[in-house]
Design a protein around this motif. Structure first.
Motif: not given
Length: 353
Positions: A197-207
């Protein structure tokens, strides 16, 4: 077994809430107007505040009483053991002087009634009536050192009562809810399924970083003592009742309760403290968490090895909340903005962890 990722909210109006409360529980709302009934915000259920009185009382009371009518989603309503355990827990806690919603029995003597309506095609919904707990939502209160310290101590006191309940409840292992979407042990599986649901690399990296950190301590949770936990001590499920000498607290919405570890419950609560926007106005996030943790330790200290797990648990809960909320808002409950209420704070908290 698979995790139920979609929990359909029941379709219930204020008029229907009046009808259900009267027919099932004998609650009389004096006016046919819905002015004495208000729907409250909720994630995947329908909650209604009603002012009225029980019809079998000898005479109409001078002051109307507050009630909470909860119509649960079909997925939650399917498990009789969970419904019974929820009522039994709240009745037990109320006798231990924990401020929480107290269930009322229906006209047939049961604490829950399944209602099937043509508008709810996914199955019958449990209809339950509780006492209404008053107070100021934690999200509306200035988070001073004293408030946070007293809150931590109150959470520990509730955990003690929950531990005693767990030790005596005959069917305690039926309350594990192994496939529950909000069970913290399922966070890695839930995130893996829904993080697209998130397409942002930075957000996915955090998760992903948070999930790796949590998986490093996941097996350790099996080696420490277990008990019933609240499961969702967020800023909307904690009420502050200010008194002259001390802050007291009420705890509501125990629908996410399950058999787990108290360190998990404390980690979840600390995660939500870090999400609150007013934290930065009074204290830094680490300071706020520190004051609440100190209050908890003053009442029922966690062992050192469990204290070391708190950060990973808090980060896992932030990730779980972010992914599930965004997914359900995007694909399931498009009109329920409550699903996104903690998104901004969750990202800030996750960055801090």
């Amino acid at each position: 077994m698979s995790i139920n990722l979609v929990e359909t909210r029941p379709k219930v109006t204020c008029e229907q809430a009046i009808h259900l409360s009267k027919n099932i529980y004998g609650v009389h709302v004096p006016s046919t107007s819905v002015s004495l009934v208000k729907e409250l915000i909720s994630y995947d259920d329908r909650n209604f505040y009603l002012q009225g009185f029980i019809q079998n009382e000898e005479q109409e009371p001078a002051n109307l009483r507050g009630f909470l009518l909860k119509v649960s989603n079909p997925a939650f309503s399917k498990s009789q053991s969970i419904l019974k355990g929820n009522s039994d827990l709240l009745l037990y806690l109320s006798k231990r002087d924990i401020t929480c919603p107290v269930p009322y029995s229906s006209r047939n003597g049961d604490y829950k009634v399944l209602s099937k309506d043509e508008d709810n095609a996914d199955g019958a919904c449990a209809v339950r009536l509780f006492s209404y707990v008053s107070g100021s939502l934690l999200e509306k209160v200035a988070l001073t050192e004293d408030v946070l310290y007293d809150l931590g101590a109150s959470v520990a006191s509730m955990h003690k009562a929950m531990k005693d309940f767990s030790n005596t409840y005959p069917s305690i292992h039926e309350l594990s809810r192994d496939n529950f979407i909000w069970n913290i042990r399922n966070a890695p599986r839930v995130v893996n399924k829904l993080s697209h649901v998130f397409d942002c690399g930075v957000k996915l990296d955090l998760i992903n970083t948070a999930m790796k950190r949590f998986q490093n301590i996941l097996s350790k949770l099996d080696t420490i003592e277990k008990q019933i936990i609240h499961g969702d001590m967020n800023e909307k499920n904690i009420l502050v009742q200010e008194k002259l000498d001390k802050n007291t607290f009420g705890f509501i919405d125990f629908n996410d309760f399950y058999f787990s570890n108290r360190v998990v419950d404390l980690g979840i609560a600390l995660a939500y403290i870090m999400m609150l926007p007013q934290v930065n106005s009074h204290l830094t996030r680490p300071q706020a968490v520190g004051h609440m943790f100190a209050g908890y330790q003053s009442e029922w200290p966690l062992p050192k090895e469990e204290v070391e797990m708190l950060g990973a648990i808090a980060a896992a809960r932030c990730s779980q909340s972010l992914v599930v909320g965004a997914y359900q808002h995007a694909y399931v409950h498009l009109d329920n903005e409550y699903l996104l209420v903690s998104q901004k704070g969750s990202w800030k908290a996750l960055n801090s962890l």
